[in-house]
Enzyme design. Sequence first.
Site, PDB file in Angstrom:
ATOM      1  CD  GLU A   1      -2.707  -1.262   2.489  1.00 14.55           C
ATOM      2  OE1 GLU A   1      -3.507  -0.350   2.742  1.00 14.55           O
ATOM      3  OE2 GLU A   1      -2.514  -2.242   3.239  1.00 14.55           O
TER       4      GLU A   1
ATOM      5  N   GLY B   1      -7.949   5.165   4.774  1.00 16.69           N
ATOM      6  CA  GLY B   1      -7.349   5.982   3.731  1.00 16.69           C
ATOM      7  C   GLY B   1      -7.664   7.458   3.893  1.00 16.69           C
TER       8      GLY B   1
END
Length: 310
Positions: free
Chosen positions: A15, A277
């Site tokens: 990520e 996020g």
Amino acid sequence: MKPTVAVLMGGWSPEREISLVSGKACAEGLREGGYAVLEYDVKRDLRALIDFLRPAGGGGPEVVFNALHGRYGEDGCIQGILEVLAVPYTHSGVLASAIAMDKPMARHVFRSLGLRVAEGIVVERRSLAFGDPMPRPYVVKPIDQGSSVGVFIMREGDNLAAVEMAEAAFGERVLVEKFVPGRELTVAVMGDRAVAVTELRPRTRFYDYEAKYTDGITEHLVPAPIPGEVYELAREWALTAHQALGCSGLSRTDLRWDDSQPDTSGLVVLEINTQPGMTPLSLAPEQAKWAGISWPELMTWMVDNARRPQ
């Protein structure tokens, strides 16, 4: 005077690229809020990180904004370093981060609280080469990754051997869950408040990594157009999960609702994200905006609610 804030981003998990986008956006929001900001791309160099956070001559950042995603960034590892160095930091602490990142352990906690989860088992990844671990459709996911990295839905006709090979990068064990049809829901929690429920309608087969981070692929409906009792139960379960794991600051809980089932009986918890996020497409900031909290105000709230190691 507002504290100097260091934004940790990047890292080396799958990520990494999303973390860099999150970190840059958070740094911009902090500057808009009047903070002096230092940006730091975390590498696998502990000495360099310590020297950055606690320089030999004194000084250094007063608060860390943790914008790392994935292993080592949101699983308690970086949090442990910050605890040892006594640097205040955003989001959850060591234990909450570690439990939330370990999907089987988080499921165990959810069930102990009476929260409904999908039927699931942990299996050796290599066993997938020998046949289905449960009737299709089901979901295969790594036990300790975020952002839907490495998640597959196995339907009739899909190649299980290909999934087994793809999962090799994520460890020797995987979580297999019965697929829950219906609607994708998510709830952001800020401290002791469940903000809202968003329904996600991806234009792809499911809400995977691409759907999360590609503009226009997924429609976000906030507040979710679902029955009131389902909406409120989703908020209640998200807050319960947040508090039971000992989370702090901002978290986001993902759920599925099988709308073919009566009342709230089709609602299940999938997982909790202790560092959701923070990109322009991300769900927690979108819910905060819906609640009247601007981007700089959200950044300020997170710094004000940073954990302060003893």
